[in-house]
Each structure stands twice: as structure tokens, then as C-alpha cells.
Design a protein around this motif. Structure first.
Motif, mmCIF file in Angstrom:
data_model
loop_
_atom_site.group_PDB
_atom_site.id
_atom_site.type_symbol
_atom_site.label_atom_id
_atom_site.label_comp_id
_atom_site.label_asym_id
_atom_site.label_seq_id
_atom_site.Cartn_x
_atom_site.Cartn_y
_atom_site.Cartn_z
ATOM 1 N N SER A 341 22.794 76.876 6.198
ATOM 2 C CA SER A 341 22.686 75.590 5.510
ATOM 3 C C SER A 341 21.342 74.957 5.857
ATOM 4 N N ARG A 342 20.767 74.241 4.906
ATOM 5 C CA ARG A 342 19.438 73.654 5.120
ATOM 6 C C ARG A 342 19.579 72.248 5.695
ATOM 7 N N LEU A 343 18.929 72.032 6.814
ATOM 8 C CA LEU A 343 18.986 70.735 7.485
ATOM 9 C C LEU A 343 18.022 69.781 6.788
ATOM 10 N N LEU A 344 18.599 68.768 6.145
ATOM 11 C CA LEU A 344 17.802 67.812 5.388
ATOM 12 C C LEU A 344 17.204 66.752 6.304
ATOM 13 N N CYS A 345 17.981 66.318 7.286
ATOM 14 C CA CYS A 345 17.491 65.358 8.276
ATOM 15 C C CYS A 345 18.443 65.356 9.460
ATOM 16 N N GLY A 346 17.968 64.793 10.567
ATOM 17 C CA GLY A 346 18.793 64.751 11.772
ATOM 18 C C GLY A 346 18.745 66.059 12.532
ATOM 19 N N GLY A 347 19.846 66.399 13.172
ATOM 20 C CA GLY A 347 19.918 67.608 13.974
ATOM 21 C C GLY A 347 20.589 67.339 15.304
ATOM 22 N N SER A 348 20.536 68.321 16.177
ATOM 23 C CA SER A 348 21.278 68.225 17.436
ATOM 24 C C SER A 348 20.465 67.644 18.581
ATOM 25 N N ALA A 349 19.171 67.383 18.382
ATOM 26 C CA ALA A 349 18.344 66.842 19.463
ATOM 27 C C ALA A 349 18.641 65.362 19.671
ATOM 28 N N LEU A 350 18.589 64.938 20.914
ATOM 29 C CA LEU A 350 18.784 63.524 21.230
ATOM 30 C C LEU A 350 17.648 62.695 20.642
ATOM 31 N N PRO A 351 17.953 61.553 20.026
ATOM 32 C CA PRO A 351 16.901 60.686 19.490
ATOM 33 C C PRO A 351 16.001 60.168 20.615
ATOM 34 N N ALA A 352 14.731 59.985 20.305
ATOM 35 C CA ALA A 352 13.770 59.490 21.292
ATOM 36 C C ALA A 352 14.194 58.134 21.822
ATOM 37 N N GLY A 353 14.106 57.988 23.129
ATOM 38 C CA GLY A 353 14.446 56.736 23.774
ATOM 39 C C GLY A 353 15.917 56.561 24.092
ATOM 40 N N LEU A 354 16.743 57.513 23.663
ATOM 41 C CA LEU A 354 18.188 57.413 23.896
ATOM 42 C C LEU A 354 18.706 58.628 24.647
ATOM 43 N N GLU A 355 17.838 59.233 25.434
ATOM 44 C CA GLU A 355 18.188 60.491 26.096
ATOM 45 C C GLU A 355 19.290 60.352 27.137
ATOM 46 N N ASN A 356 19.567 59.128 27.610
ATOM 47 C CA ASN A 356 20.592 58.950 28.637
ATOM 48 C C ASN A 356 22.005 58.861 28.070
ATOM 49 N N GLY A 357 22.116 58.777 26.748
ATOM 50 C CA GLY A 357 23.429 58.631 26.133
ATOM 51 C C GLY A 357 23.819 59.835 25.297
ATOM 52 N N LEU A 358 24.964 59.704 24.632
ATOM 53 C CA LEU A 358 25.516 60.794 23.829
ATOM 54 C C LEU A 358 25.230 60.531 22.346
ATOM 55 N N PHE A 359 23.954 60.473 22.013
ATOM 56 C CA PHE A 359 23.551 60.079 20.666
ATOM 57 C C PHE A 359 23.236 61.297 19.797
#
Length: 473
Positions: A341-359
Motif C-alpha cells: 500500500s502507498r503511504l500518502l502521509c504519516g507513518g510509524s515514526a514519532l512526530p518531532a518534539g513528541l518523542e517522549n510519548g506514544l504519538f
């Protein structure tokens, strides 16, 4: 902060039999915000015994008396709404606006509807010369999840009380704090001892003892299909009623002629609400193939406009509610990529600045095959699968080709065309052109999305038996 280390049994706050506890973690930063007691079969036994002893007197109370208690409880839920919302924000990461709004507000919403139903509900009706009597089913075990905790508690506790049942509530051990506040409200309302009992704990430790107990007449469970199957199996030897509200993989069908500029962003926002952690979320977006590129552009723009952040800052989306669910969401995103499937946006990486949470960022896949994992398994996270179709008949077939049948969404240029398609969907609910939920209408699904119905009259009747008194009319 509410105390989840005590149980409420037989009208008193008591310590668990064993001193086993687990940490309650804030998913926004993974900090420990408290502890929850992990109950044992002995705790289950005590709570069930209290509910059994209280049942004869409570089931015989008048409609007026039960209404009085429901109204008192409802008023306290309203008065403590911000406190309940703050607990939900801390325990499962809902943004503060959502937590204090729809999350906490769902408690009074369902109590208010139950009060309305109870006022005029016909517990006795004639059928020719026969008198039909509806009466409380008995002792009920209520097991609720972490994603909409107060909502699921209220949809069970309010009608059970209205019906004249006594109960043992076991909320999710991951999000137990709002339930502890409700128990305080029950105690302060002066509810007779044993009518409402609260225990905490993990399913394998206390859940099996609750759901298989011979003195329990009914189990009402909301959660995963896997757990629902286990509960039904455990309850089967004692032939008790089991009401299950389980998973979903709901399709949102965009019909030819629908306004994509309106429909696609609304579908994306609906999928991402509560970080995608809703059993009825529209997680499959079905669009005409000749409009796929347009839908992709609109969906990507809508997803990228969604703010993700710390719940106290009131973003559109907070973290995934707990570490186990986060691991599942990330694994399924990675599997979607691996399967093509083609990833249009997002993904499994933690968003910048929110690495301490489950985002997890709002994630959209396109070029999704209807038989792929990402199109068939319930992710229960902020993940949308866009599927192209060539005809309305094919769209209906794709929507119905699912183990689940909880909800559906149809968007058409007019209500008649949308309603025609809605009638063909094998789901318990369908939303036409963005219509919202109705707390007076039945909530529940087909197939592996469960059985039985909650909300309104149907929710009350789940907790009632029917007796035929021949010649009694």
C-alpha cells in the motif's frame, strides 16, 4: 487524583485481598501518574456476593425511587465533568477539549437518555389474555474499555440501574480513574449497599472469575473481538446472557456525484477523532476510481491540517492510549508499507518534539487492496485506508466483505441515493451524509462486531427478562 487502589464493594471502600498493583501511565509522556489494584478471584467473589444479596430489594424498588437515584447521579456527573475529563486526559491521552467535552459529557448524555426512557417504559403490557412482564435480569458484570471509558460505563451502568439490576463494574485497568470517580458519586448518592460494586484488575486474573461465576446472570462487555470470544466461551457453561460490543472496520462510501471537497476532509477527521481509537471509526474510505487522485489530495491536506500534541494544549489529536496499543498500531502501519500500500502521509515514526510519548501522526494509505491487512484488520489508531472502486455495486461488496459489521458511512449527492446504499450494508448502524450519533437509537453491530444493542430503549431492554403470565391480562 482519583484512587484506583481501593475497591467499592457492598457500600464500602475496601482494600483488595492481595496487594498486587500496576502502574497507570500517562501516554503523552509515559510518566507514572498512579497505581491500580489488580484484583483476584476472591475480590470477584466478594463483589458478586454483595450484588446478589442486594438484588431482591433493589429489583423491587419503585420506578420513582430508581429515577431519583439516576437523577442524583446524573447531577453529580455534570458537576464533576471537568474532574472526570482531566482524569480521562491523564489516563488515556484524550486532548483536554475532547476529554472534558465528548468524553466526560457522554456520562450525563446516557444517564439523561436512560432517565427519559425509564419515566414511561411499560414494564407490563397485555397481549390478548396474557400479561407480559419485563423484569430485571439479575446480577450483571459490566466490563468496559479504555478508549471511551465514561461513555461505555454510562451505557451499561445507567440502564442496569434503571432495570433494577445489581452490578459489578470492572473498568479497564489501563484507564481506571474515571470509574473510581463514578464510584465516589454512587457512594455519595446513597445508593443501597451492594447495588453498585467496583473492582479493578486484569482480565486473566479477575475477569474470568467474574464472567464465569454461576451467580452472575448477565455479562455486558465492550472491547476487542478476541476478548469478546473468550468471555462468551467462559460464560457459556453457566448459560448467562452475554452482550458484546466489539470491533469494527467501518467503510465510508463516497458515491459518484458527492462533493469530495466536503466529504473527504470530514471522513479524515472522523477517522482521526480520539486518535482513531473508536470502534465505529470510518477507517476505510471508498472513492470512485476516476476521482481517486482528487480524493488523495484532499485527504492528505486534511490529515496534515490536524494538529498533534500534548493533551493539555488541546490539539486535534493526542497520543495512542497505551504502550501495547501503540506497538500494534506501529506494527500494522509497517505491515501496510511492506504489503505494497502507498503511504500518502504519516507513518510509524514519532512526530518531532513528541518523542517522549506514544504519538502516531495521522496516517493515510492509498492504492490499498481490499484483501490487504491494512484494509481488513482493525488498527484502532489514526490510520485511514483509501480504496478505489469501479461501480457502486463493487463498493457495497467491498464494504460488506469484512468480518465486522458495526457501522458504515454513505455520502451521496442526495439523501435518497445515500439511503438506498445504506440499506444494502450489513452493519448495525449507517451515517448518511455526515449525520451524527443519536443516543435514543440502538448502538451495536452485526457479525464479529458483537450482539445486542446499547443506548435508549434497546439498552434498557438488554437488562430485562420477559415473563409471560398467561391469563393475567
Amino acid at each position: 487524583m482519583a484512587d484506583a487502589t481501593r475497591f467499592y464493594i457492598d457500600g464500602a471502600w475496601v482494600a483488595p485481598v492481595a496487594d498486587a498493583r500496576a502502574a497507570i501511565a500517562n501516554p503523552a509522556d509515559r510518566s507514572v501518574i498512579g497505581e491500580v489494584a489488580l484484583g483476584s478471584p476472591a475480590d470477584a467473589e466478594a463483589a458478586i456476593a454483595a450484588a446478589k444479596a442486594a438484588f431482591p430489594a433493589w429489583s423491587a424498588t419503585s420506578r420513582a425511587k430508581r429515577l431519583g437515584f439516576l437523577e442524583k447521579i446524573n447531577a453529580a456527573l455534570v458537576a464533576r465533568a471537568d474532574e472526570i475529563g482531566d482524569a480521562i486526559m491523564a489516563e488515556m491521552g484524550a486532548p483536554i477539549g475532547l476529554a472534558r467535552g465528548a468524553q466526560a459529557g457522554s456520562g450525563p448524555q446516557h444517564f439523561t437518555e436512560t432517565i427519559r426512557v425509564l419515566r414511561d417504559y411499560p414494564f407490563e403490557t397485555p397481549l390478548g389474555s396474557t400479561l407480559l412482564q419485563r423484569e430485571a435480569i439479575g446480577v450483571c458484570v459490566l466490563i468496559t474499555p479504555w478508549n471511551w471509558p465514561m461513555n461505555q460505563i454510562a451505557t451499561k451502568v445507567a440502564p442496569a440501574l434503571a432495570a433494577g439490576c445489581t452490578m459489578v463494574l470492572k473498568p479497564s485497568e489501563v484507564a481506571p480513574l474515571d470509574a473510581a470517580i463514578l464510584a465516589e458519586i454512587m457512594d455519595e448518592a446513597g445508593l443501597p449497599k451492594g447495588v453498585f460494586n467496583l473492582v479493578h484488575g486484569a482480565g486473566p486474573d479477575i475477569g474470568n472469575a467474574l464472567t464465569g461465576h454461576p451467580d452472575v446472570d448477565m455479562v455486558s462487555f465492550t472491547g476487542s473481538t478476541r476478548a469478546g470470544v473468550a468471555i462468551a466461551t467462559n460464560a457459556a457453561p453457566t448459560i448467562k446472557r452475554v452482550a458484546l460490543e466489539l470491533g469494527g472496520k467501518s467503510a465510508s462510501i463516497v458515491l459518484p456525484g458527492a462533493d469530495l471537497a466536503e466529504v473527504v476532509p470530514a471522513s479524515v477527521r472522523g477517522c482521526m477523532l480520539n486518535t482513531g481509537q473508536s470502534c465505529n471509526a470510518p477507517t476505510r474510505l471508498l472513492v470512485p476510481r476516476d476521482r481517486l487522485a482528487e480524493a488523495e489530495a484532499l485527504a492528505k491536506a486534511a490529515a496534515q491540517a490536524i494538529t498533534v500534541g500534548m493533551p493539555a494544549d488541546n490539539p486535534d489529536m493526542g497520543p495512542v492510549a497505551n504502550a501495547a496499543q501503540y506497538a500494534r498500531v506501529v506494527a500494522l502501519i509497517d505491515q501496510g508499507v511492506a504489503e505494497g500500500s502507498r503511504l500518502l502521509c504519516g507513518g510509524s515514526a514519532l512526530p518531532a518534539g513528541l518523542e517522549n510519548g506514544l504519538f502516531v501522526p495521522p496516517t493515510i494509505f492509498t492504492d490499498v487492496a481490499p484483501d490487504s491487512t491494512i484494509a481488513r484488520e482493525e488498527v484502532f489508531g489514526p490510520v485511514l485506508a483509501i480504496i478505489a472502486y469501479d461501480s457502486v455495486d463493487q463498493a457495497v461488496a467491498i464494504a460488506n466483505d469484512s468480518l465486522y459489521g458495526l457501522s458504515g458511512y454513505v455520502w451521496g449527492a442526495d439523501k435518497d441515493s445515500a439511503r438506498t446504499v445504506a440499506r444494502r450494508l450489513r452493519t448495525g448502524m449507517v451515517h448518511l451524509n455526515g449525520a451524527g450519533l443519536d443516543s435514543a437509537a440502538p448502538f451495536g453491530g452485526y457479525k464479529m462486531s458483537g450482539n445486542g444493542r446499547e443506548w435508549g430503549v434497546w439498552g434498557l431492554e438488554e437488562f430485562l427478562e420477559v415473563k409471560s403470565i398467561y391469563g393475567g391480562a
